[in-house]
Design a protein around this motif. Structure first.
Motif, short mmCIF file in Angstrom:
data_model
loop_
_atom_site.label_atom_id
_atom_site.label_comp_id
_atom_site.label_asym_id
_atom_site.label_seq_id
_atom_site.Cartn_x
_atom_site.Cartn_y
_atom_site.Cartn_z
N ALA A 24 0.83 -1.21 0.00
CA ALA A 24 0.00 0.00 0.00
C ALA A 24 0.86 1.26 0.00
O ALA A 24 0.57 2.23 -0.71
CB ALA A 24 -0.94 -0.01 1.19
N LEU A 25 1.93 1.26 0.77
CA LEU A 25 2.83 2.42 0.81
C LEU A 25 3.45 2.66 -0.57
O LEU A 25 3.53 3.81 -1.03
CB LEU A 25 3.94 2.19 1.85
CG LEU A 25 3.54 2.34 3.32
CD1 LEU A 25 4.65 1.82 4.22
CD2 LEU A 25 3.23 3.80 3.65
N ARG A 26 3.87 1.58 -1.21
CA ARG A 26 4.46 1.72 -2.55
C ARG A 26 3.44 2.26 -3.55
O ARG A 26 3.72 3.19 -4.31
CB ARG A 26 4.98 0.36 -3.01
CG ARG A 26 5.67 0.38 -4.38
CD ARG A 26 5.73 -1.01 -4.98
NE ARG A 26 4.38 -1.51 -5.27
CZ ARG A 26 4.11 -2.77 -5.63
NH1 ARG A 26 5.11 -3.65 -5.72
NH2 ARG A 26 2.88 -3.14 -5.89
N ASP A 27 2.24 1.66 -3.52
CA ASP A 27 1.21 2.05 -4.50
C ASP A 27 0.69 3.46 -4.25
O ASP A 27 0.50 4.24 -5.18
CB ASP A 27 0.05 1.05 -4.46
CG ASP A 27 0.48 -0.34 -4.92
OD1 ASP A 27 1.57 -0.45 -5.54
OD2 ASP A 27 -0.26 -1.31 -4.65
N PHE A 28 0.44 3.80 -2.96
CA PHE A 28 -0.13 5.12 -2.66
C PHE A 28 0.87 6.24 -2.91
O PHE A 28 0.47 7.38 -3.19
CB PHE A 28 -0.61 5.16 -1.21
CG PHE A 28 -1.80 4.27 -0.94
CD1 PHE A 28 -2.53 3.72 -1.98
CD2 PHE A 28 -2.19 3.99 0.36
CE1 PHE A 28 -3.63 2.91 -1.73
CE2 PHE A 28 -3.29 3.18 0.62
CZ PHE A 28 -4.01 2.64 -0.43
N ALA A 29 2.17 5.95 -2.79
CA ALA A 29 3.18 6.96 -3.08
C ALA A 29 3.12 7.36 -4.55
O ALA A 29 3.36 8.52 -4.91
CB ALA A 29 4.57 6.44 -2.73
N GLN A 30 2.75 6.39 -5.42
CA GLN A 30 2.66 6.67 -6.86
C GLN A 30 1.26 7.12 -7.26
O GLN A 30 1.12 7.89 -8.21
CB GLN A 30 3.03 5.39 -7.63
CG GLN A 30 4.45 4.91 -7.36
CD GLN A 30 4.74 3.56 -8.00
OE1 GLN A 30 3.88 2.97 -8.65
NE2 GLN A 30 5.94 3.06 -7.79
N GLU A 31 0.24 6.64 -6.55
CA GLU A 31 -1.14 6.96 -6.89
C GLU A 31 -1.88 7.45 -5.64
O GLU A 31 -2.43 6.64 -4.88
CB GLU A 31 -1.85 5.73 -7.47
CG GLU A 31 -3.32 5.96 -7.83
CD GLU A 31 -3.53 7.24 -8.62
OE1 GLU A 31 -4.15 8.17 -8.08
OE2 GLU A 31 -3.06 7.31 -9.78
N PRO A 32 -1.88 8.77 -5.40
CA PRO A 32 -2.47 9.30 -4.17
C PRO A 32 -3.98 9.19 -4.10
O PRO A 32 -4.56 9.50 -3.07
CB PRO A 32 -2.03 10.77 -4.17
CG PRO A 32 -1.56 11.06 -5.54
CD PRO A 32 -1.23 9.80 -6.21
N ARG A 33 -4.61 8.75 -5.17
CA ARG A 33 -6.07 8.58 -5.13
C ARG A 33 -6.45 7.11 -5.35
O ARG A 33 -7.48 6.80 -5.95
CB ARG A 33 -6.74 9.49 -6.16
CG ARG A 33 -6.48 10.96 -5.91
CD ARG A 33 -7.32 11.88 -6.77
NE ARG A 33 -6.99 13.28 -6.51
CZ ARG A 33 -7.45 14.00 -5.51
NH1 ARG A 33 -8.29 13.44 -4.64
NH2 ARG A 33 -7.10 15.25 -5.34
N GLY A 34 -5.60 6.23 -4.86
CA GLY A 34 -5.86 4.80 -4.99
C GLY A 34 -6.99 4.34 -4.09
O GLY A 34 -7.53 5.08 -3.27
N ARG A 35 -7.34 3.07 -4.23
CA ARG A 35 -8.45 2.49 -3.48
C ARG A 35 -8.01 2.11 -2.07
O ARG A 35 -6.96 1.49 -1.90
CB ARG A 35 -8.96 1.24 -4.21
CG ARG A 35 -10.12 0.53 -3.53
CD ARG A 35 -10.54 -0.69 -4.33
NE ARG A 35 -9.42 -1.59 -4.53
CZ ARG A 35 -9.04 -2.49 -3.63
NH1 ARG A 35 -9.65 -2.60 -2.46
NH2 ARG A 35 -8.02 -3.29 -3.90
N PRO A 36 -8.79 2.49 -1.03
CA PRO A 36 -8.46 2.09 0.34
C PRO A 36 -8.42 0.56 0.48
O PRO A 36 -9.10 -0.15 -0.26
CB PRO A 36 -9.60 2.69 1.17
CG PRO A 36 -10.10 3.81 0.34
CD PRO A 36 -9.98 3.37 -1.08
N ARG A 37 -7.63 0.08 1.42
CA ARG A 37 -7.46 -1.36 1.62
C ARG A 37 -7.66 -1.71 3.09
O ARG A 37 -7.16 -1.01 3.97
CB ARG A 37 -6.08 -1.80 1.15
CG ARG A 37 -5.78 -1.39 -0.29
CD ARG A 37 -4.38 -1.72 -0.70
NE ARG A 37 -4.07 -1.13 -2.01
CZ ARG A 37 -2.93 -1.32 -2.66
NH1 ARG A 37 -1.97 -2.06 -2.10
NH2 ARG A 37 -2.73 -0.76 -3.83
N ALA A 38 -8.36 -2.81 3.33
CA ALA A 38 -8.61 -3.29 4.70
C ALA A 38 -7.61 -4.38 5.04
O ALA A 38 -7.32 -5.25 4.22
CB ALA A 38 -10.03 -3.80 4.83
#
Length: 366
Positions: free
Chosen positions: A237-251
């Motif tokens: 999630a850290l890797r993906d959100f750093a590149q895509e700040p509007r990504g889908r939340p994850r539980a």
């Protein structure tokens, strides 16, 4: 007036918004700069009585003056505080008729403790209605033009500072309310940089970090999750959100034993302040045990008896009727009787509906 002194006073005004001493340094500096007996900056809510105020004062017998003003004088204070035009500097002669002897007698009572002869006062307002009053008292006759010019200049900066202070106070009050609600729901918040470094964490998360069973902090200040699968999910999630700040939340499930989970949400609006860029905000939830006063809340909301409310809480914990009977120390038949009343009063028919009704009501904040 020395330009350096003016700049120092302006700096003290703006620092007052965030300094621990707030505007005390400003009024001390203003009294010295003008060579006056007393300088004062007072804040008062519009709907507050005159006895309720926050005052930053410098010079004069302030302890005696506070007793004098708050003891009785404020009831007859003739100064028309809210009728002063914001940003305008007034002398007493501007405000009162010299022939009105009764008013001047009251004013002399106000000035007497300072042995003052003249006073200047200015009202400062901000768009949302906050007000402050800047007052200086001198003992050497009328104030000079340069003193008035300085106060007019400072008034502009005080208006800016008051606006910032009001916005900050409003944001802090709103944050305190949200934090209280999240705490009651057993939800904590931690914000992370791209490398997993903890930027900030609320009290609930800090308690979990100190406990160290579910989450902890490594020597570099990064968040560590004990559950291996959850730790890997956080890394991705850290890797993906750093590149895509509007990504889908994850539980993410943190612990089965403690019924702890985490919602990972990207930080879309990243501030320009701070040492590190926040990329992920995690909402950490742990098992919410009903507070003792939840029983009173259930009784009030659904008109349950105390025994019925205790049963409702037991059923909301997932207990069967037999298990609830054992917890409450009553017979199974008694529990069945109570349960019928609970379902009827809460407008539910099954245990699942009852649990949903309780979790979605404001009692979940109790």
């Amino acid at each position: 007036m020395d330009r350096a002194i003016e700049q120092k006073l302006i700096s003290a005004i703006h620092k007052g918004v965030v300094d621990a001493a707030q505007w005390q340094n400003f009024v001390d500096g203003l009294r010295d700069a003008l060579g006056v007996i007393h300088a004062n900056l007072t804040f008062r809510r519009t709907d507050a009585p005159r006895s309720e105020l926050t005052s930053y004062a410098s010079g004069g017998p302030m302890e005696h003056m506070s007793e004098f003003y708050l003891g009785s004088y404020y009831r007859n204070d003739p100064l028309p505080y809210y009728r002063l035009f914001p940003g305008t500097l007034y002398t007493l002669q501007d405000l009162f008729d010299p022939a009105d002897h009764s008013v001047w007698l009251q004013l002399r009572q106000l000035l007497a403790p300072f042995e003052g002869t003249d006073m200047l006062i200015m009202r400062i307002s901000e768009p949302d209605g906050a007000n402050a009053w800047l007052t200086v008292i001198g003992a050497e006759g009328p104030f000079e033009c340069q003193d008035r010019e300085l106060l007019q200049t400072l008034g502009v900066h005080l208006q800016i500072a008051l606006t910032a202070y009001a916005k900050l106070a409003e944001a802090e009050a709103r944050l305190a309310a949200y934090s209280n609600a999240m705490d009651r729901l057993n939800v904590g918040i931690v914000t992370l940089a791209a490398d997993g470094r903890i930027i900030n964490a609320d009290p609930l998360v800090n308690r979990l970090l100190q406990d160290g069973q579910i989450i902890s902090r490594d020597p570099q200040g990064r968040l560590v999750i004990a559950n291996g699968n959850a730790a890997r999910s956080l890394t991705l999630a850290l890797r993906d959100f750093a590149q895509e700040p509007r990504g889908r939340p994850r539980a993410v499930r943190l612990s089965e034993a403690q019924q702890a989970d985490m919602m990972l949400v990207p930080v879309a609006d990243r501030p320009v302040t701070g040492r590190f860029t926040p990329v992920l905000r995690a909402y950490v939830h742990t098992d919410h045990l009903p507070a003792a006063d939840s029983i009173d809340g259930l009784m009030e909301m659904f008109r349950l008896t105390r025994s019925e409310a205790k049963l409702a809480l037991a059923l909301s914990d997932g207990l069967t009727l037999a298990e609830a009977a054992e917890r409450l120390g009553v017979t199974l038949q008694t529990v069945r009787t109570y349960s019928k009343r609970v379902f009827q009063k809460t407008g539910t028919r099954r245990q699942a509906e009852l649990v949903r009704a309780l979790l979605t009501s404001t009692l979940s904040l109790a």
